[in-house]
Design an enzyme around this catalytic site. Structure first.
Site, mmCIF file in Angstrom:
data_model
loop_
_atom_site.group_PDB
_atom_site.id
_atom_site.type_symbol
_atom_site.label_atom_id
_atom_site.label_comp_id
_atom_site.label_asym_id
_atom_site.label_seq_id
_atom_site.Cartn_x
_atom_site.Cartn_y
_atom_site.Cartn_z
ATOM 1 N N TYR A 145 32.772 37.516 39.223
ATOM 2 C CA TYR A 145 33.946 37.318 38.380
ATOM 3 C C TYR A 145 34.278 35.829 38.325
ATOM 4 O O TYR A 145 33.378 35.002 38.353
ATOM 5 C CB TYR A 145 35.117 38.186 38.879
ATOM 6 C CG TYR A 145 36.109 38.385 37.766
ATOM 7 C CD1 TYR A 145 35.738 39.034 36.581
ATOM 8 C CD2 TYR A 145 37.399 37.881 37.849
ATOM 9 C CE1 TYR A 145 36.612 39.175 35.526
ATOM 10 C CE2 TYR A 145 38.287 38.028 36.797
ATOM 11 C CZ TYR A 145 37.891 38.666 35.633
ATOM 12 O OH TYR A 145 38.754 38.795 34.593
ATOM 13 N N ARG A 198 40.242 35.514 23.485
ATOM 14 C CA ARG A 198 40.782 34.490 24.391
ATOM 15 C C ARG A 198 40.212 34.716 25.785
ATOM 16 O O ARG A 198 40.906 35.140 26.692
ATOM 17 C CB ARG A 198 42.321 34.564 24.413
ATOM 18 C CG ARG A 198 42.994 33.380 25.081
ATOM 19 C CD ARG A 198 44.410 33.729 25.483
ATOM 20 N NE ARG A 198 44.480 34.847 26.407
ATOM 21 C CZ ARG A 198 44.278 34.752 27.719
ATOM 22 N NH1 ARG A 198 43.972 33.606 28.276
ATOM 23 N NH2 ARG A 198 44.364 35.834 28.482
ATOM 24 N N LYS A 216 35.466 43.218 35.512
ATOM 25 C CA LYS A 216 36.699 43.848 35.987
ATOM 26 C C LYS A 216 36.429 45.234 36.562
ATOM 27 O O LYS A 216 36.981 45.611 37.603
ATOM 28 C CB LYS A 216 37.702 43.976 34.837
ATOM 29 C CG LYS A 216 38.320 42.666 34.385
ATOM 30 C CD LYS A 216 39.456 42.236 35.282
ATOM 31 C CE LYS A 216 40.151 41.013 34.739
ATOM 32 N NZ LYS A 216 41.259 40.549 35.586
ATOM 33 N N GLU A 288 42.278 43.285 28.044
ATOM 34 C CA GLU A 288 41.841 42.028 28.668
ATOM 35 C C GLU A 288 41.556 40.958 27.610
ATOM 36 O O GLU A 288 40.827 41.202 26.644
ATOM 37 C CB GLU A 288 40.549 42.252 29.471
ATOM 38 C CG GLU A 288 40.750 42.899 30.817
ATOM 39 C CD GLU A 288 41.430 42.001 31.828
ATOM 40 O OE1 GLU A 288 41.390 40.765 31.668
ATOM 41 O OE2 GLU A 288 42.003 42.537 32.783
ATOM 42 N N ASP A 289 42.134 39.788 27.808
ATOM 43 C CA ASP A 289 41.776 38.576 27.062
ATOM 44 C C ASP A 289 41.900 38.722 25.547
ATOM 45 O O ASP A 289 41.059 38.234 24.784
ATOM 46 C CB ASP A 289 40.373 38.113 27.455
ATOM 47 C CG ASP A 289 40.340 37.574 28.881
ATOM 48 O OD1 ASP A 289 41.411 37.478 29.491
ATOM 49 O OD2 ASP A 289 39.259 37.261 29.387
ATOM 50 N N ASP A 311 46.345 43.225 31.796
ATOM 51 C CA ASP A 311 46.166 42.488 33.040
ATOM 52 C C ASP A 311 46.609 41.040 32.910
ATOM 53 O O ASP A 311 47.119 40.458 33.863
ATOM 54 C CB ASP A 311 44.698 42.562 33.475
ATOM 55 C CG ASP A 311 44.506 42.087 34.901
ATOM 56 O OD1 ASP A 311 45.342 42.428 35.763
ATOM 57 O OD2 ASP A 311 43.533 41.358 35.166
ATOM 58 N N ASP A 312 46.431 40.440 31.735
ATOM 59 C CA ASP A 312 46.819 39.040 31.551
ATOM 60 C C ASP A 312 48.335 38.882 31.594
ATOM 61 O O ASP A 312 48.842 37.863 32.073
ATOM 62 C CB ASP A 312 46.281 38.520 30.214
ATOM 63 C CG ASP A 312 44.773 38.657 30.106
ATOM 64 O OD1 ASP A 312 44.078 38.100 30.967
ATOM 65 O OD2 ASP A 312 44.296 39.345 29.189
ATOM 66 N N ASN A 453 42.270 29.541 34.573
ATOM 67 C CA ASN A 453 40.858 29.797 34.871
ATOM 68 C C ASN A 453 39.988 29.356 33.711
ATOM 69 O O ASN A 453 40.444 29.314 32.569
ATOM 70 C CB ASN A 453 40.635 31.300 35.108
ATOM 71 C CG ASN A 453 41.191 31.761 36.442
ATOM 72 O OD1 ASN A 453 40.998 31.115 37.449
ATOM 73 N ND2 ASN A 453 41.885 32.887 36.427
ATOM 74 N N ASN A 497 44.645 35.672 42.526
ATOM 75 C CA ASN A 497 43.607 36.373 41.775
ATOM 76 C C ASN A 497 44.096 37.769 41.416
ATOM 77 O O ASN A 497 44.551 38.521 42.279
ATOM 78 C CB ASN A 497 42.334 36.467 42.636
ATOM 79 C CG ASN A 497 41.122 36.884 41.844
ATOM 80 O OD1 ASN A 497 41.203 37.722 40.955
ATOM 81 N ND2 ASN A 497 39.979 36.316 42.179
#
Length: 597
Positions: A145, A198, A216, A288-289, A311-312, A453, A497
């Site tokens: 990851y 993203r 993930k 995610e993203d 999650d973001d 990150n 994290n």
């Protein structure tokens, strides 16, 4: 019983035969109901069927990552499953295989080569992959990851070998349910999905963002104990605005500009309802993203009808809040006593700020609007203030406080004088020497969290934070940094994290059979993580526990999340177990090889 077993075995063969052309992955265990009892077909029976469908050869068994044990097949297993001669004569234990694989991985100096070696192992020997990851989590987490997954996504087309999830593109519009049915597993409990717009701090990587859901879900299994067969990575491909990828001959996605507006929303709506129709009410869908404008909208639109988690926004918020709660033992006071300044007002920044304000309200009973007043955000145009409100996106407007306009982070630091500085900008090197020295000038112990990150995008390094604050700062980051010695004292940087939170959170949701995600469950997860930090950790400047204990940490988080789901009336698995921690530990996936006799 023998006749029942024969009937079950026959049924298993018929079902497997019908599925064979659609899936190379056969049933590991078939449940067949006979006269009110559940008769379980043994592993040996399943292997017999695999062999029958493949001409009586054990060769296919060795090529199935779910069952492959490599050189660990015993002499009796080799005879029973037609493996004799297909393997070298030596029998190696899983422990020795693990030692050999770790020696091999450590020989690679390039992180991406280590990543490819681990993914190669996952594709050939699933249990050994997870055994390695669990037993060497601190060493291998940065490999599978962040930060290495960022480079892997950038080069995903070049290193692509085998598909590890589902790709749903605009070509599948109108037939997404049919596409979902092509996945070999009929039961799925966790889906991680991205549209690749993203990826970390790297921008629009389109279809190549698949590395994020794959990574993930590997952590869901290794750190949270969710069975790999219950996990499904998905990439929604609506194109990309990355010209470099569009002109890359090895790019694996649609070669078109990113779809937006009605076309995008219709595809996502079809996807969300197809998932629910195919997998049921209790499948956890983790976003995610996604870009900010889509992330907030999707979470708001589907949180009342689906079991969704971003999650973001929510995972990052929970892990940062946990760090803040544990840091109070070093900083003193309560959250309400501190002043927060964020660099970055996107998904992560506003998500963290919201959860902080919610927790303060839980503590002092005051309205959340009042508790927002000590939380300030800086975006690309400067401090978010009331005079800018008309031009702000909706998710930023709650943070537009009364203050004169200020541009530049250093000016905001001087004006606001925060006790806690949090970076979620996605832009590296923004916490300059002047910024850190200013923080240290009016704080005995400044808390500095450089969360962006991958490592290259961190607002500052651990060395810079400790050196510029003369060893007084508490430091945490999104990507890992090595311990740093300053004037004879060794500091261990904390890593905020999300892997601390989402695996245990997801396990708790699954355990309880929760039908929705509630903010109270996020607060419960944060407090559970903060409670795992000990005095020994604080002495080293740590505000997060070591990842070496992550499965125990995840079990405790799962228990608190499940308990909150039961308390809120959102749980469907009744009755509630007496010991939720014990229940979490018992249901965790074990990667230890099984006997096939």
């Amino acid at each position: 019983m023998d006749s029942y077993f024969l009937q079950a075995k026959t049924m298993c063969f018929i079902v497997s035969f019908k599925l064979a052309n659609r899936s190379k992955l056969l049933l590991a265990m078939v449940v067949y109901k006979l006269e009110g009892f559940l008769e379980f077909v043994t592993c040996s029976c399943v292997f017999d069927l695999i062999l029958l469908l493949n001409g009586g050869s054990g060769y296919s068994l060795m090529r199935d990552p779910r069952y492959n044990k490599g050189l660990a097949f015993t002499e009796k297993e080799r005879d029973a499953h037609y493996l004799r001669g297909l393997l070298p004569p030596i029998v190696l234990s899983q422990e020795l295989q693990e030692k050999k694989m770790m020696n091999l991985i450590r020989q690679y100096e390039v992180p991406l080569h280590r990543y490819m070696a681990m993914i190669g192992l996952q594709e050939t020997n699933e249990r050994l992959f997870y055994k390695l990851l669990i037993d060497n989590v601190e060493e291998l987490l940065p490999v599978v990851y962040t930060p290495t997954v960022g480079e892997a996504c950038q080069k995903y087309g070049s290193i692509f070998r085998h598909s590890q999830g589902l790709y749903i593109s605009l070509k599948e519009k109108g037939k997404i349910l049919e596409t979902l049915k092509n996945w070999p597993e009929r039961t799925v409990q966790v889906i991680v999905v991205t549209d690749g717009e993203r990826i970390l701090g790297l921008g629009d990587l389109g279809c190549q963002g698949m590395g994020i859901p794959v990574g993930k879900l590997a952590l869901y299994t290794a750190l949270g104990g969710v069975r790999p067969s219950l996990c499904l990575p998905i990439t929604i491909d609506v194109g990309t605005n990355n010209e470099k990828l569009l002109n890359d001959e090895f790019y694996i996605g649609l070669r078109q500009k990113r779809a937006t507006g009605e076309e995008y929303n219709e595809l996502l709506q079809e996807f969300m309802y197809a998932v629910k129709q195919n997998y049921g009410e209790k499948v956890l869908i983790q976003f995610e993203d996604f870009a900010n404008h889509n992330a907030f909208e999707l979470l708001a639109r589907y949180s009342s009808s689906h079991l969704v988690f971003n999650d973001d926004i929510q995972g990052t918020a929970a892990v940062v809040l946990a760090g803040l709660l544990s840091a109070l033992r070093l900083l003193g006071g309560t959250l309400a006593d501190h002043k927060f300044l964020f660099l970055g007002a996107g998904e992560a920044g506003t998500g963290i700020a919201d959860l902080i304000a919610l927790e303060i309200s839980e503590q002092n009973g005051k309205p959340i609007e009042e508790n927002r007043k000590n939380i300030w955000l800086v975006d690309s145009k400067g401090l978010i203030v009331s005079s800018r409100k008309e031009s702000l996106q909706d998710f930023k407007k709650p943070w537009a406080h009364e203050h004169e306009p200020i541009t530049g982070l250093i000016n905001a630091v001087k004006a606001i004088k925060p006790t806690i500085l949090i970076g979620t900008s996605g832009v590296g090197k923004q916490f300059t020497k002047e910024v850190v020295e200013d923080m240290a000038s009016f704080n005995k112990t400044p808390l500095i969290m450089a969360l962006s990150n991958p490592t290259s995008q961190a607002e500052c390094t651990a060395e810079e934070a400790y050196t510029w604050s003369e060893g007084r700062a508490i430091f945490a980051s999104g990507s890992p940094f090595d311990p740093f010695e300053y004037e004879g004292k060794t500091f261990v940087p904390g890593q905020a994290n999300n892997a601390y939170i989402f695996p245990g959170f997801g396990l708790g949701v699954i355990m309880a059979g929760s039908i929705r995600v509630h903010n109270g469950m996020l607060l419960a997860a944060s407090k559970a993580l903060a409670s795992q930090v000990t005095e020994e950790h604080y002495e080293k400047g740590m505000i997060y526990p070591p990842l070496t204990n992550i499965r125990k940490i995840s079990a405790n988080i799962a228990a608190k999340v499940a308990a909150k789901a039961y308390e809120l009336g959102l749980a469907s698995h009744l009755p509630q177990p007496e010991d939720l921690v014990e229940s979490a530990e018992k249901c965790m996936y074990s990667p230890v090889y099984r006997s096939y006799l």
